[in-house]
Design an enzyme around this catalytic site. Structure first.
Site, PDB file in Angstrom:
ATOM      1  N   ASP A  63     -82.824 -99.875 -53.251  1.00  0.00           N
ATOM      2  CA  ASP A  63     -83.005 -99.374 -51.901  1.00  0.00           C
ATOM      3  C   ASP A  63     -81.716 -99.698 -51.142  1.00  0.00           C
ATOM      4  O   ASP A  63     -80.917-100.535 -51.586  1.00  0.00           O
ATOM      5  CB  ASP A  63     -84.212-100.072 -51.265  1.00  0.00           C
ATOM      6  CG  ASP A  63     -84.382 -99.745 -49.800  1.00  0.00           C
ATOM      7  OD1 ASP A  63     -84.307 -98.562 -49.437  1.00  0.00           O
ATOM      8  OD2 ASP A  63     -84.571-100.693 -49.015  1.00  0.00           O
ATOM      9  N   ASP A  77     -81.287 -99.704 -47.051  1.00  0.00           N
ATOM     10  CA  ASP A  77     -81.494-100.424 -45.793  1.00  0.00           C
ATOM     11  C   ASP A  77     -82.280-101.714 -46.017  1.00  0.00           C
ATOM     12  O   ASP A  77     -83.327-101.712 -46.670  1.00  0.00           O
ATOM     13  CB  ASP A  77     -82.240 -99.551 -44.791  1.00  0.00           C
ATOM     14  CG  ASP A  77     -81.442 -98.306 -44.389  1.00  0.00           C
ATOM     15  OD1 ASP A  77     -80.630 -97.839 -45.206  1.00  0.00           O
ATOM     16  OD2 ASP A  77     -81.640 -97.819 -43.269  1.00  0.00           O
ATOM     17  N   GLU A  92     -81.340-101.603 -40.749  1.00  0.00           N
ATOM     18  CA  GLU A  92     -82.098-100.368 -40.886  1.00  0.00           C
ATOM     19  C   GLU A  92     -81.292 -99.318 -40.126  1.00  0.00           C
ATOM     20  O   GLU A  92     -81.235 -99.327 -38.892  1.00  0.00           O
ATOM     21  CB  GLU A  92     -83.505-100.513 -40.301  1.00  0.00           C
ATOM     22  CG  GLU A  92     -84.414-101.449 -41.078  1.00  0.00           C
ATOM     23  CD  GLU A  92     -84.863-100.860 -42.413  1.00  0.00           C
ATOM     24  OE1 GLU A  92     -84.829 -99.613 -42.546  1.00  0.00           O
ATOM     25  OE2 GLU A  92     -85.252-101.629 -43.309  1.00  0.00           O
ATOM     26  N   ARG A 127     -89.317 -90.304 -36.246  1.00  0.00           N
ATOM     27  CA  ARG A 127     -88.180 -91.116 -35.798  1.00  0.00           C
ATOM     28  C   ARG A 127     -86.912 -90.272 -35.707  1.00  0.00           C
ATOM     29  O   ARG A 127     -86.134 -90.392 -34.763  1.00  0.00           O
ATOM     30  CB  ARG A 127     -87.957 -92.286 -36.755  1.00  0.00           C
ATOM     31  CG  ARG A 127     -88.973 -93.409 -36.630  1.00  0.00           C
ATOM     32  CD  ARG A 127     -88.743 -94.495 -37.675  1.00  0.00           C
ATOM     33  NE  ARG A 127     -89.140 -94.050 -39.001  1.00  0.00           N
ATOM     34  CZ  ARG A 127     -88.743 -94.606 -40.131  1.00  0.00           C
ATOM     35  NH1 ARG A 127     -87.890 -95.631 -40.101  1.00  0.00           N
ATOM     36  NH2 ARG A 127     -89.158 -94.152 -41.301  1.00  0.00           N
ATOM     37  N   SER A 159     -82.348 -94.066 -51.309  1.00  0.00           N
ATOM     38  CA  SER A 159     -82.600 -94.523 -49.946  1.00  0.00           C
ATOM     39  C   SER A 159     -83.414 -93.539 -49.122  1.00  0.00           C
ATOM     40  O   SER A 159     -83.193 -92.322 -49.174  1.00  0.00           O
ATOM     41  CB  SER A 159     -81.249 -94.771 -49.248  1.00  0.00           C
ATOM     42  OG  SER A 159     -81.443 -95.067 -47.880  1.00  0.00           O
ATOM     43  N   GLY A 160     -84.316 -94.099 -48.343  1.00  0.00           N
ATOM     44  CA  GLY A 160     -85.021 -93.325 -47.330  1.00  0.00           C
ATOM     45  C   GLY A 160     -84.180 -93.165 -46.085  1.00  0.00           C
ATOM     46  O   GLY A 160     -84.641 -92.602 -45.090  1.00  0.00           O
ATOM     47  N   LYS A 165     -88.383 -91.389 -54.771  1.00  0.00           N
ATOM     48  CA  LYS A 165     -87.589 -92.462 -55.373  1.00  0.00           C
ATOM     49  C   LYS A 165     -87.988 -92.677 -56.830  1.00  0.00           C
ATOM     50  O   LYS A 165     -87.131 -92.835 -57.710  1.00  0.00           O
ATOM     51  CB  LYS A 165     -87.759 -93.775 -54.586  1.00  0.00           C
ATOM     52  CG  LYS A 165     -87.040 -93.811 -53.243  1.00  0.00           C
ATOM     53  CD  LYS A 165     -87.137 -95.205 -52.625  1.00  0.00           C
ATOM     54  CE  LYS A 165     -86.365 -95.304 -51.323  1.00  0.00           C
ATOM     55  NZ  LYS A 165     -86.290 -96.680 -50.817  1.00  0.00           N
ATOM     56  N   ASP A 222     -87.210-103.546 -50.516  1.00  0.00           N
ATOM     57  CA  ASP A 222     -87.883-104.466 -49.597  1.00  0.00           C
ATOM     58  C   ASP A 222     -89.080-103.856 -48.886  1.00  0.00           C
ATOM     59  O   ASP A 222     -89.844-104.572 -48.243  1.00  0.00           O
ATOM     60  CB  ASP A 222     -86.891-104.950 -48.532  1.00  0.00           C
ATOM     61  CG  ASP A 222     -86.621-103.880 -47.480  1.00  0.00           C
ATOM     62  OD1 ASP A 222     -86.913-104.119 -46.291  1.00  0.00           O
ATOM     63  OD2 ASP A 222     -86.127-102.795 -47.844  1.00  0.00           O
ATOM     64  N   ASN A 230     -92.271 -98.378 -49.281  1.00  0.00           N
ATOM     65  CA  ASN A 230     -91.848 -97.146 -49.937  1.00  0.00           C
ATOM     66  C   ASN A 230     -91.014 -97.397 -51.195  1.00  0.00           C
ATOM     67  O   ASN A 230     -90.551 -96.459 -51.843  1.00  0.00           O
ATOM     68  CB  ASN A 230     -91.061 -96.252 -48.966  1.00  0.00           C
ATOM     69  CG  ASN A 230     -89.789 -96.915 -48.457  1.00  0.00           C
ATOM     70  OD1 ASN A 230     -89.760 -98.119 -48.207  1.00  0.00           O
ATOM     71  ND2 ASN A 230     -88.744 -96.128 -48.294  1.00  0.00           N
TER      72      ASN A 230
END
Length: 337
Positions: free
Chosen positions: A122, A124, A131, A167, A212-213, A259, A282, A285
């Site tokens: 991941d 962030d 983030e 967001r 990554s999201g 992912k 972390d 997701n």
């Protein structure tokens, strides 16, 4: 009978959330003491696992008496991993970790433990300390609002895809050069140990990826900075005049399921057995890809994620992940040199 390895690491960060019934006292130690090792041996005995006392091995130093990371061999007499799974779900293991501020990782003791070929991360709050979407929101004065949604999503309380779109919509009007600004002004910082861990893994011949999201411009920068092989993240639409973000996310969102799919696609492309794949993250997701991988590590993760992940590590440096693969401090130094 099946052999497993238990790695015990003294946490360098504050204790995780206490069990539902907190123990009457906690014990602060500088090292993995004999008392801690004896307590862990007792836990294993309670679920009918055979811990081989003569296999205790210091990882962080040459001496058991001054080690903050150690490993030991455990035999599961069922040959099916049933008793190991019982230990993982044992409430007293959580109490043990909380009392002594120790993280316990359990893995099958096979050739695949030390010989990893693909590690996916991941981004962030894993490879980097921030983030990113929260930092983007600061440019239009909505950082606190976005950060609250981010925190809830990472705890698994909100659907990630829906929460990302909501967001992102708040980012309408953010200057399109924002990613360049974040990189150049020092806002985005790498997690301690990120460079050393990636350098060591590359020396070992591993392929590395960031899934990554977050957003592709920073994922590409992280890929370049750390020497990764793959970078997948989300794309934000830019206004027709090229001056600002519109708040729209383009294409498929890199959520939990995406992912996991990417992990399997990369492994297939590189000809890597999934047992030789590691996933590190972390947030909630990240759990799906952790389960798809041969080994998953929740790094300084949210409490729910630590409970559900294959393993968890609370540390001030990512390089401690190398202890989970069985490398000693001397070997780690050789790899990062």
């Amino acid at each position: 009978m099946s052999n497993f390895t238990a790695t015990l690491l003294l946490s360098s960060t504050p204790r995780k959330s206490p069990p539902s019934t907190p123990p009457p006292q906690t014990i602060d130690s500088t090292y993995i003491t004999e008392t801690i090792r004896d307590a862990f041996s007792c836990l294993c005995t309670k679920v009918y696992l055979n811990l081989l006392l003569d296999t205790w091995k210091p990882l962080s130093t040459d001496s058991l008496s001054t080690a903050t990371a150690v490993e030991v061999t455990i035999i599961d007499p069922t040959s099916s991993g049933i008793q190991i799974r019982a230990l993982k779900g044992y409430s007293e293991l959580k109490e043990f970790e909380y009392i002594y501020n120790v993280d316990v990782a359990l893995q099958e003791d096979s050739v695949f433990r030390k010989h990893k070929r693909l590690v996916v991360f991941d981004m962030d709050s894993t490879l980097i300390e921030q983030e990113v979407i929260d930092e983007l929101a600061a440019f239009v004065g909505v950082k606190d609002k976005v950060a609250a949604i981010t925190e809830s999503a990472m705890r698994g309380e909100l659907d990630f895809t829906a929460s990302l779109r909501s967001r992102a919509a708040l980012l309408n009007g953010v200057p399109s050069n924002v990613f360049t600004t974040l990189k150049s002004n020092g806002t985005i910082t790498f997690t301690p140990g990120a460079h050393e861990l990636c350098k060591a893994l590359k020396k070992l011949g591993c392929k590395l990826a960031v899934l990554s999201g977050g957003f592709q411009p920073l994922a590409e920068w992280v890929k370049s900075s750390l020497g990764l092989d793959y970078a997948y993240a989300n794309t934000l639409e830019v206004s027709a005049d090229g001056q600002s973000l519109t708040g729209v996310v383009l294409g498929d969102i890199v959520n939990a399921e995406r992912k996991a799919t990417l992990l399997k696609e990369i492994a297939s492309k590189e000809g890597v057995d999934l047992r030789q794949v590691v996933a590190v993250g972390d947030g909630a997701n990240d759990l799906v890809m952790m389960r798809e991988a041969g080994f998953g590590v929740a790094f300084n993760a949210k409490p729910k994620v630590q409970e559900e992940a294959p393993s968890h590590l609370n540390s001030g440096t990512l390089r401690d992940i190398l202890y989970l693969f069985g490398f000693t401090a001397a070997e780690v130094e050789e790899l990062v040199d």
